[in-house]
Design a protein around this motif. Structure first.
Motif, short mmCIF file in Angstrom:
data_model
loop_
_atom_site.label_atom_id
_atom_site.label_comp_id
_atom_site.label_asym_id
_atom_site.label_seq_id
_atom_site.Cartn_x
_atom_site.Cartn_y
_atom_site.Cartn_z
N SER A 204 0.84 -1.20 0.00
CA SER A 204 0.00 0.00 0.00
C SER A 204 0.87 1.25 0.00
N ILE A 205 0.47 2.25 -0.76
CA ILE A 205 1.19 3.52 -0.85
C ILE A 205 0.20 4.67 -0.74
N PRO A 206 0.66 5.86 -0.36
CA PRO A 206 -0.25 7.02 -0.32
C PRO A 206 -0.79 7.34 -1.71
N SER A 207 -2.01 7.84 -1.76
CA SER A 207 -2.66 8.16 -3.03
C SER A 207 -1.91 9.25 -3.80
N LEU A 208 -1.02 9.98 -3.12
CA LEU A 208 -0.25 11.05 -3.77
C LEU A 208 0.60 10.54 -4.92
N TYR A 209 0.98 9.28 -4.87
CA TYR A 209 1.82 8.71 -5.93
C TYR A 209 1.01 8.36 -7.18
N LEU A 210 -0.32 8.35 -7.05
CA LEU A 210 -1.19 8.03 -8.17
C LEU A 210 -1.77 9.32 -8.74
N ALA A 211 -1.94 9.37 -10.05
CA ALA A 211 -2.43 10.57 -10.72
C ALA A 211 -3.89 10.83 -10.36
N HIS A 212 -4.18 12.06 -9.96
CA HIS A 212 -5.56 12.49 -9.73
C HIS A 212 -5.61 14.01 -9.84
N ASP A 213 -6.79 14.56 -9.96
CA ASP A 213 -6.94 16.00 -10.09
C ASP A 213 -6.51 16.70 -8.81
N ARG A 214 -5.69 17.72 -8.97
CA ARG A 214 -5.20 18.48 -7.82
C ARG A 214 -5.00 19.94 -8.24
N GLU A 215 -5.29 20.84 -7.30
CA GLU A 215 -5.06 22.27 -7.55
C GLU A 215 -3.59 22.58 -7.34
N VAL A 216 -2.97 23.17 -8.35
CA VAL A 216 -1.52 23.41 -8.34
C VAL A 216 -1.20 24.76 -8.97
N VAL A 217 0.04 25.20 -8.74
CA VAL A 217 0.55 26.42 -9.37
C VAL A 217 1.92 26.10 -9.98
N TRP A 218 2.23 26.69 -11.15
CA TRP A 218 3.50 26.43 -11.82
C TRP A 218 4.57 27.32 -11.21
#
Length: 301
Positions: A204-218
């Motif tokens: 098991s790993i944290p969901s952060l390692y899997l692609a999903h929609d997230r609010e981000v800034v460049w």
């Protein structure tokens, strides 16, 4: 006569388990440095295998910067409960409040370097003589210089030119009072090895390692996630992207990549085509050519 053959993942697993057992044979009070990232999760899994059916015979230690991903902390707490091990938490915020360190200011401020003091204080307070980490030689050029058993002097400092030889996997863990060792059981693993093993073992790993929609800034050539600690500069805008993270650190410095890899199988395929190192999106490593080595010499992980 039957031919006995280990594939490369079995060989890496066997080597890491041997190192972990050597730690328990040579040290009185080791701990496992646990960040909630894939490498420390992997080392936890290997420790569970190394000492099964007994429980893992050492505590876990987490240096909490106060700027962690919420998903990381939840994963940490759930795993600690599952494994039934003791958790030691060193708080960077307490180090700041106590005047031990001074918080950085500015756009690219980070608490990453502040972890050094908190970690060394926790090691001293808990009489730790060995801290097990998930560092790998392929991550970064400073980590490529590490031995399996990495000596630290009485100030917790690392001298890459003054390390013990490790011929035939014979490890010398003897040290004077006040000194300690950092041990890296998965030194010879690559990022690809880690993901192939996680996939094989269904860890098991944290969901952060899997692609999903997230609010981000460049920012700093990577996608920095929106958080309560993020201060937008002029012309910076929050966007929603399908993001995953290759490595986890503070939420303020860990850049994500655009990705459709939402399963372990897709992560393995994606990593096999990568040309940039996994720490390429960590803004703290971009401060100078020797940023990691400078921090390690002061006592960093």
């Amino acid at each position: 006569m039957n031919n006995y053959h280990l594939n490369y993942l079995d060989e890496l697993e066997s080597e890491a388990i041997y190192v972990l057992r050597e730690v328990c044979a040579q040290f009185q009070n080791p701990v496992l440095l646990f960040s909630g990232g894939k490498d420390s999760i992997l080392v936890s899994h290997l420790a569970k295998k190394a000492f099964y059916p007994s429980k893992i015979p050492f505590a876990f230690m987490h240096v909490d910067t106060g700027h962690n991903f919420p998903e990381t902390i939840k994963f940490r707490d759930d795993l600690i409960k599952e494994l039934g091990v003791r958790l030691i938490v060193g708080s960077v915020q307490e180090s700041i409040d106590g005047g031990r360190v001074k918080e950085e200011k500015g756009k690219n401020a980070t608490r990453n370097a502040l972890q050094i003091t908190t970690l060394l204080d926790a090691i001293e307070e808990n009489n730790v003589d060995c801290a097990i980490g998930g560092g790998r030689r392929d991550e970064e050029k400073a980590r490529a210089k590490e031995r399996f058993f990495s000596h630290r002097d009485e100030f917790g400092q690392w001298d890459p030119k003054n390390q013990r030889p490790e011929l035939w996997n014979l490890f010398n863990g003897k040290c004077f009072e006040g000194e300690h060792f950092r041990v890296f059981p998965i030194s010879n693993w690559t990022e690809m090895d880690v993901w192939n093993y996680i996939k094989r073992e269904q860890i098991s790993i944290p969901s952060l390692y899997l692609a999903h929609d997230r609010e981000v800034v460049w920012r700093n050539d990577s996608w920095i996630p929106k958080s309560e600690f993020l201060r937008l500069e002029e012309n910076e805008i929050i966007e929603t992207k399908k993001i995953r993270f290759r490595t986890l650190g503070d939420i303020t410095i860990t850049g994500g990549i655009e990705s459709d890899a939402d399963s372990l199988e897709k992560i393995v395929q994606e990593v096999s085509a990568m040309r940039q190192t996994e720490r390429g999106n960590r803004s703290d490593d971009k401060r100078s050519e020797t940023a990691m080595e400078d921090r390690k010499k002061q006592g960093y992980f």
